[in-house]
Motif scaffolding. Structure first.
Motif: not given
Length: 320
Positions: A86-93
């Motif tokens: 599942p996707l998870y935004d760790l850094t913003g990019d």
């Protein structure tokens, strides 16, 4: 006496991930049968360490199912955290920074490892036994998940290599420092993956040798420090690059001379396709790659016995 094993490990992933920051293509799947055929010609069995985009690619699925059905190789797990569900935004990019899986929260790491394992097992109808971490980043928590899910072999360790200067999350600490890890296969200590222990997970480090003598390495590192650069000792891998056939042979020779019971080769699946990597850009580069592989495999055929990572695990465990 049993000959040392020749372990062929292929990080099976999208096209040119070194440079593609906004999309992932999987055209390299069409170029894999040529390499599989070369392996079979010499009696070698590659382990295709497969990540998300390849695990849902129809051409790769058909190819890998055939390899498994004919018992001519193995499919294992490889995980790139930034695009694996599942996707998870760790850094913003994340697609640009490509953070290491071990930089994510532990519950996210677990969800991603479980998802990939289940996807591969359902797709290929076989138990996942072998694994390599994306971008070589591994730690004790990651190892504990593999053990829980029944993996038998990991091959993420790159002895003599320090990845801390290779950033993932811009606010992170970089990758894993493997300089003091064993260079031989060992069942890991679950509390400290850098030392042998009693866990059921076998670590099979990459075949890597120093490029220069200890004296020369020390001198070169001293010069680098004066220039304000932090670099580890120069090393050679059992990994193709343009014009490095002799260096690959030297790595194998040194490893076997030290008493190793295996040598481990690696490449990325995209490197079999022209333009699929920064190293092999043109058809002529691919032709030279195969010319080198023919010579390397012919040279290794009488010195080693080809097997998958899971096959090596069985042999290692029986020997103990």
């Amino acid at each position: 006496m049993v000959r040392p094993a020749f372990l062929i490990t292929i990080d099976t992933e999208g096209d040119n991930l070194w440079q593609n920051h906004d999309k992932i293509d999987t055209r390299n799947a069409a170029f894999l049968p040529r390499f599989q055929s070369l392996c079979e010609k010499y009696g070698f069995k590659p382990t295709w360490l497969t990540n998300y985009e390849m695990a849902i690619d129809p051409a790769y699925i058909e190819f890998a199912k055939d390899v498994i059905a004919r018992n001519q190789g193995e499919v294992g797990m490889h995980l790139h955290a930034w695009n694996s569900p599942p996707l998870y935004d760790l850094t913003g990019d994340d697609w640009r920074h490509k953070p290491y899986l071990i930089e994510y929260p532990e519950d996210v790491i677990r969800d991603k490892v479980v998802f990939m394992t289940e996807l591969l097992e359902q797709t290929f109808q076989t138990k996942m036994l072998s694994h390599r971490a994306g971008r070589w980043a591994f730690n004790e928590y990651y190892a504990s998940l593999l053990i829980e899910l029944g993996y038998q072999v990991d091959c993420s360790v790159t002895p003599r290599v320090d990845w801390r200067q290779s950033p993932g999350d811009p606010n992170g600490q970089g990758g894993t420092d493997y300089r003091d890890f064993p260079r031989h296969a060992y069942f890991i200590d679950q509390q400290n993956i850098a030392r042998p222990g009693s866990s059921p997970l076998l670590e099979v480090p990459m075949s890597i040798q120093y490029k220069y003598s200890s004296l020369m390495n020390g001198f070169k590192q001293g010069v680098d420090r004066l220039r304000g650069k932090k670099r580890g000792p120069s090393v050679n891998w059992l990994r193709p690059a343009r014009g490095n056939l002799d260096k690959m042979k030297r790595v194998a020779e040194q490893s076997l001379a030290e008493g190793a019971d295996y040598v481990e080769f690696m490449l990325h699946s995209s490197e079999f396709m022209p333009g699929g990597s920064p190293t092999f850009k043109h058809e002529a580069d691919i032709d030279q790659l195969y010319a080198d592989l023919e010579q390397l495999f012919d040279w290794l055929q009488s010195r080693t016995l080809g097997m998958t990572l899971a096959g090596y695990h069985r042999q290692f465990k029986d020997a103990r």
